[in-house]
Design a protein around this motif. Structure first.
Motif, mmCIF file in Angstrom:
data_model
loop_
_atom_site.group_PDB
_atom_site.id
_atom_site.type_symbol
_atom_site.label_atom_id
_atom_site.label_comp_id
_atom_site.label_asym_id
_atom_site.label_seq_id
_atom_site.Cartn_x
_atom_site.Cartn_y
_atom_site.Cartn_z
ATOM 1 N N HIS A 513 37.774 99.996 6.062
ATOM 2 C CA HIS A 513 37.231 98.952 6.930
ATOM 3 C C HIS A 513 36.901 99.567 8.291
ATOM 4 C CE1 HIS A 513 38.401 96.230 3.826
ATOM 5 N NE2 HIS A 513 38.168 95.153 4.552
ATOM 6 N N ARG A 514 35.923 98.973 8.939
ATOM 7 C CA ARG A 514 35.482 99.483 10.236
ATOM 8 C C ARG A 514 35.954 98.564 11.351
ATOM 9 N NH1 ARG A 514 31.404 103.331 9.137
ATOM 10 N NH2 ARG A 514 30.773 103.256 6.942
ATOM 11 N N VAL A 515 36.338 99.161 12.463
ATOM 12 C CA VAL A 515 36.726 98.388 13.641
ATOM 13 C C VAL A 515 35.456 98.078 14.421
ATOM 14 C CG1 VAL A 515 38.064 98.378 15.772
ATOM 15 C CG2 VAL A 515 38.974 99.530 13.735
ATOM 16 N N THR A 516 35.056 96.792 14.417
ATOM 17 C CA THR A 516 33.814 96.421 15.106
ATOM 18 C C THR A 516 34.048 96.001 16.549
ATOM 19 O OG1 THR A 516 33.982 94.138 14.302
ATOM 20 C CG2 THR A 516 32.748 95.717 12.940
ATOM 21 N N SER A 517 35.298 95.654 16.884
ATOM 22 C CA SER A 517 35.620 95.345 18.280
ATOM 23 C C SER A 517 37.115 95.499 18.479
ATOM 24 C CB SER A 517 35.187 93.922 18.649
ATOM 25 O OG SER A 517 35.954 92.954 17.947
ATOM 26 N N SER A 518 37.519 95.865 19.697
ATOM 27 C CA SER A 518 38.938 95.991 20.019
ATOM 28 C C SER A 518 39.129 95.716 21.502
ATOM 29 C CB SER A 518 39.467 97.386 19.662
ATOM 30 O OG SER A 518 38.852 98.373 20.466
ATOM 31 N N ALA A 519 40.275 95.101 21.826
ATOM 32 C CA ALA A 519 40.568 94.793 23.220
ATOM 33 C C ALA A 519 42.078 94.676 23.389
ATOM 34 C CB ALA A 519 39.891 93.494 23.646
ATOM 35 N N ARG A 544 52.003 95.398 20.617
ATOM 36 C CA ARG A 544 52.500 96.475 21.479
ATOM 37 C C ARG A 544 51.951 97.846 21.046
ATOM 38 N NH1 ARG A 544 57.511 93.386 21.308
ATOM 39 N NH2 ARG A 544 58.375 94.761 19.735
ATOM 40 N N ALA A 545 50.699 97.851 20.601
ATOM 41 C CA ALA A 545 50.127 99.105 20.083
ATOM 42 C C ALA A 545 49.312 99.875 21.118
ATOM 43 C CB ALA A 545 49.247 98.812 18.864
ATOM 44 N N ALA A 546 48.960 99.221 22.213
ATOM 45 C CA ALA A 546 48.185 99.923 23.239
ATOM 46 C C ALA A 546 48.983 101.130 23.726
ATOM 47 C CB ALA A 546 47.870 98.984 24.395
ATOM 48 N N GLU A 547 48.305 102.237 23.924
ATOM 49 C CA GLU A 547 48.906 103.480 24.402
ATOM 50 C C GLU A 547 49.910 104.068 23.406
ATOM 51 O OE1 GLU A 547 50.418 103.053 28.326
ATOM 52 O OE2 GLU A 547 48.572 102.201 29.125
ATOM 53 N N THR A 548 49.765 103.716 22.122
ATOM 54 C CA THR A 548 50.544 104.354 21.064
ATOM 55 C C THR A 548 49.577 105.112 20.158
ATOM 56 O OG1 THR A 548 50.392 102.526 19.473
ATOM 57 C CG2 THR A 548 52.159 102.414 21.118
ATOM 58 N N ASP A 549 50.119 105.935 19.278
ATOM 59 C CA ASP A 549 49.262 106.671 18.348
ATOM 60 C C ASP A 549 48.468 105.711 17.466
ATOM 61 O OD1 ASP A 549 50.236 109.032 19.368
ATOM 62 O OD2 ASP A 549 51.713 109.330 17.778
ATOM 63 N N LEU A 550 49.115 104.607 17.058
ATOM 64 C CA LEU A 550 48.414 103.628 16.232
ATOM 65 C C LEU A 550 47.258 103.016 17.001
ATOM 66 C CD1 LEU A 550 48.135 101.822 13.734
ATOM 67 C CD2 LEU A 550 49.855 100.300 14.736
ATOM 68 N N GLY A 551 47.503 102.617 18.242
ATOM 69 C CA GLY A 551 46.444 102.019 19.043
ATOM 70 C C GLY A 551 45.296 102.977 19.306
ATOM 71 N N GLU A 552 45.630 104.232 19.572
ATOM 72 C CA GLU A 552 44.586 105.225 19.840
ATOM 73 C C GLU A 552 43.728 105.462 18.604
ATOM 74 O OE1 GLU A 552 46.436 108.708 21.366
ATOM 75 O OE2 GLU A 552 47.215 107.715 23.175
ATOM 76 N N LEU A 553 44.363 105.493 17.430
ATOM 77 C CA LEU A 553 43.588 105.693 16.195
ATOM 78 C C LEU A 553 42.634 104.531 15.976
ATOM 79 C CD1 LEU A 553 43.068 107.205 13.487
ATOM 80 C CD2 LEU A 553 44.860 105.761 12.506
ATOM 81 N N LEU A 554 43.140 103.297 16.112
ATOM 82 C CA LEU A 554 42.303 102.129 15.856
ATOM 83 C C LEU A 554 41.167 102.018 16.868
ATOM 84 C CD1 LEU A 554 45.144 99.585 15.007
ATOM 85 C CD2 LEU A 554 43.500 100.563 13.397
ATOM 86 N N ALA A 555 41.485 102.186 18.135
ATOM 87 C CA ALA A 555 40.455 102.059 19.171
ATOM 88 C C ALA A 555 39.445 103.193 19.083
ATOM 89 C CB ALA A 555 41.110 102.041 20.549
ATOM 90 N N ARG A 557 38.302 104.566 16.363
ATOM 91 C CA ARG A 557 37.547 104.588 15.110
ATOM 92 C C ARG A 557 36.450 103.520 15.086
ATOM 93 N NH1 ARG A 557 40.070 108.431 15.246
ATOM 94 N NH2 ARG A 557 41.118 109.594 13.567
ATOM 95 N N ALA A 558 36.004 103.111 16.236
ATOM 96 C CA ALA A 558 34.969 102.083 16.308
ATOM 97 C C ALA A 558 33.752 102.505 15.485
ATOM 98 C CB ALA A 558 34.566 101.830 17.757
ATOM 99 N N GLY A 559 33.404 101.668 14.502
ATOM 100 C CA GLY A 559 32.231 101.931 13.687
ATOM 101 C C GLY A 559 32.464 102.902 12.554
ATOM 102 N N ARG A 560 33.670 103.476 12.475
ATOM 103 C CA ARG A 560 33.970 104.427 11.402
ATOM 104 C C ARG A 560 35.049 103.868 10.488
ATOM 105 N NH1 ARG A 560 35.523 109.945 13.932
ATOM 106 N NH2 ARG A 560 36.248 108.679 15.691
ATOM 107 N N PRO A 561 35.033 104.217 9.206
ATOM 108 C CA PRO A 561 36.010 103.646 8.272
ATOM 109 C C PRO A 561 37.430 104.135 8.533
ATOM 110 C CG PRO A 561 34.701 105.327 7.186
ATOM 111 C CD PRO A 561 34.069 105.100 8.521
ATOM 112 N N VAL A 562 38.394 103.236 8.300
ATOM 113 C CA VAL A 562 39.797 103.552 8.454
ATOM 114 C C VAL A 562 40.582 102.678 7.485
ATOM 115 C CG1 VAL A 562 40.121 101.869 10.313
ATOM 116 C CG2 VAL A 562 41.685 103.822 10.126
#
Length: 590
Positions: A513-519, A544-555, A557-562
């Motif tokens: 799935h692709r991340v089309t928006s994140s905030a 509580r994912a901002a500034e974590t490895d999970l948050g960085e990966l998701l943010a 990967r905008a437009g790319r599959p994950v």
């Protein structure tokens, strides 16, 4: 070894993804679906949790009638019920000594509401977390014994022989209703009801204190009925309090606990308890109450009184019959909770910084131990929980006073028994005192023994924790697309609830799935929109994912599959219901 799910050997959180179901369970799921006409996804969830085809219908409809054994199967319960029933018939003054957490507040309130039905004069005593600490103490016992002929301790008392000795010969009887591990000889009192005592064969060791109080009151009613007392309280209407304590004490939601929570939620949704109703309003809960609300919105507000305010506020609120007074107490608990959140944020930041320094050293610890003179003792449990999440290791947070004595709390990871480790440190003479269970513990330690404590923890736990971390897995119930994560499917999954400890919430992967928006929203939460290859979309949030490895990966990967892993829920907003995923992990496609 099971094959990695979607080939993910190591996710962004360092986990190996595996299918929760075995081959044998796959056949069980098929049998359940065909035999009862149950949806395939629901059958998979049941089978993945060890439910057999013969057990399926009972699991989906847990009842007290089917799951509650004779209360007298619990050692000493009949004696406890006899003494309480006698006090009711003789209209004695009764004191309740409870713990300052939600289980303690729920237990105290349940017993008090039952006794007040008969017009019994009841006093609830909740000790101050900082000045008195956990459990009965001699001064409190003497104070209560000066006016009461019966003291009932709830969610505490099993290991309080010394405190009880202060009123020996006073004429006041003591009944203990508890569930904590036994740490020595049982106190010599009228009754010690605890399913975890060595001579108890009831098999109810998974119940928390409020569940045990309910069991005791069932037998009290039986005894009163035998003496011709009528009418009796409607215990079923009080199951909302039992469900609250059961969820918040994070005991396994298996067997009788499932019935307590399932039926308790039905009672809670009728909003018959003014205190619970007031808490739901201040927490802005605009949907039917569920375990998430109990555990993350209502429970923390009740706990706030015990952490930084008046420890008795929670129990008082759950007993309150006047809606206006309940609203006042709920507002005060809400204020204390906001104050607690501000304090927690600052303290967690300090603790995480200390943990970062330790983990960056040449010999990073397997068990995190942090301490500070600036921390509030009532909040160290919350710091420890956040540290455990942040470091993925067992973690302790210790508040040091001016004299150099530390009051601490610890939280563990699945597979590691923290209570056993703490008891060993007590036996070694490193800790002044300490106790707990597999997933949590409390300790008291001198500042100058912190180095010894860290070394002892590393010696006794290092290899075990390292092994757990190196082999950490994430059990997945299946893969689906954004289109498949719809309201109908989520409704089917809810039938296998309530979910929690012992009955994990179904976890699914959305592949490619692709991340089309994140905030970033709220307190460091990451809100996203995920899109499948067929362009169907699903709202998601990573807490509580901002500034974590999970948050960085998701943010990133905008437009790319994950691949995204998480649980599904229904988001209620402005009268609308929409599906939502709570993200717990993610990985790049192999």
């Amino acid at each position: 070894m099971k094959q990695a799910f979607l080939g993910i050997e190591r996710s962004v959180k360092g986990r190996r993804w595996i299918d929760r179901m075995s081959q044998a369970q796959t056949q069980v799921a098929l049998d359940i679906a065909q035999r009862y006409g149950i949806a395939d996804i629901l059958a998979r969830v049941l089978a993945g949790r060890g439910v057999t085809a013969d057990q399926a219908l009972g699991f989906l409809d847990p009842t007290l009638k089917a799951l509650m054994p004779d209360p007298r199967s619990v050692t000493d319960l009949e004696a406890a019920a006899q003494r309480i029933a006698a006090a009711i018939r003789n209209r004695e003054k009764i004191a309740i000594f409870g713990d300052y957490d939600v289980d303690g507040a729920s237990s105290s309130a349940l017993l008090a509401r039952y006794l007040r039905f008969f017009g019994i004069d009841v006093q609830i005593y909740i000790p101050d977390r900082i000045f008195e600490g956990y459990g009965p103490n001699p001064a409190a016992m003497r104070e209560l014994a000066s006016t009461a002929s019966l003291i009932v301790t709830v969610d505490c008392g099993t290991n309080s022989a010394e405190a009880f000795g202060a009123i020996r010969g006073s004429g006041t009887d003591i009944v203990v209703i508890d569930h904590h591990q036994v740490g020595g000889p049982l106190p010599e009192v009228a009754a010690v009801v605890n399913p975890n005592r060595d001579d108890d064969l009831s098999g109810l060791g998974h119940l928390c204190a409020v569940g045990m109080v309910f069991m005791a009151l069932v037998d009290v009613s039986r005894q009163l009925r035998g003496h011709g007392v009528s009418p009796l309280p409607d215990l079923l209407s009080m199951l909302d309090i039992v469900a609250l304590g059961t969820v918040c004490d994070v005991v396994p939601l298996i067997g009788l606990n499932r019935a307590f929570v399932t039926k308790g939620l039905i009672a809670a949704r009728h909003l018959g308890n003014p205190g619970l109703s007031a808490l739901a309003r201040v927490a802005s809960i605009g949907e039917p109450l569920n375990p998430f609300h109990f555990g993350f919105l209502i429970g923390p507000r009740i706990n706030a009184g015990g952490r930084i305010g008046n420890a008795a506020l929670g129990a008082t609120l759950l007993c309150e019959e006047d809606a206006n007074r309940a609203a006042e107490i709920a507002a005060e608990l809400d204020r204390l909770n906001r104050e607690r959140q501000v304090m927690e944020t600052e303290m967690v930041a300090d603790a995480c910084a200390e943990a970062d320094r330790d983990l960056a050293s040449s010999s990073p610890p397997s068990v995190i131990v942090t301490s500070s003179t600036g921390w509030h003792p009532g909040i160290v449990g919350l710091i420890a929980a956040r540290l455990k999440e942040y470091t993925r290791r067992p973690a302790f947070a210790i508040a040091l006073d001016g004299a150099g004595k530390g009051t601490g709390s610890g939280r563990s990871i699945p597979g590691f028994d923290m209570g056993k480790l703490v008891r060993a440190a007590v036996d070694e003479g490193i800790l002044i005192k300490g106790g707990g269970h597999a997933m949590a513990a409390g300790i008291t330690v001198e500042r100058d023994r912190l180095g010894d404590l860290r070394a002892f923890f590393e010696e006794k736990a290092g290899s075990a924790v390292t092994s757990i971390l190196e082999n950490e897995t994430l059990s997945v119930d299946g893969a689906l697309s954004a289109r498949g994560a719809n309201l109908t499917m989520i409704g089917e999954l809810e039938k296998a609830g309530p979910y929690g400890s012992g009955n994990p919430e179904p976890l699914f992967v959305l592949p490619n799935h692709r991340v089309t928006s994140s905030a970033v929203v709220g307190n460091g939460h990451l809100k996203l929109r995920l899109q499948a290859e067929d362009r169907s979309q699903l709202e998601a949030i990573a807490f509580r994912a901002a500034e974590t490895d999970l948050g960085e990966l998701l943010a990133g990967r905008a437009g790319r599959p994950v691949h995204v892993a998480g649980t599904l829920s229904i988001n209620h907003w402005n009268g609308r219901q929409t599906p939502q995923m709570r993200i717990v992990d993610a990985a790049d496609p192999v």
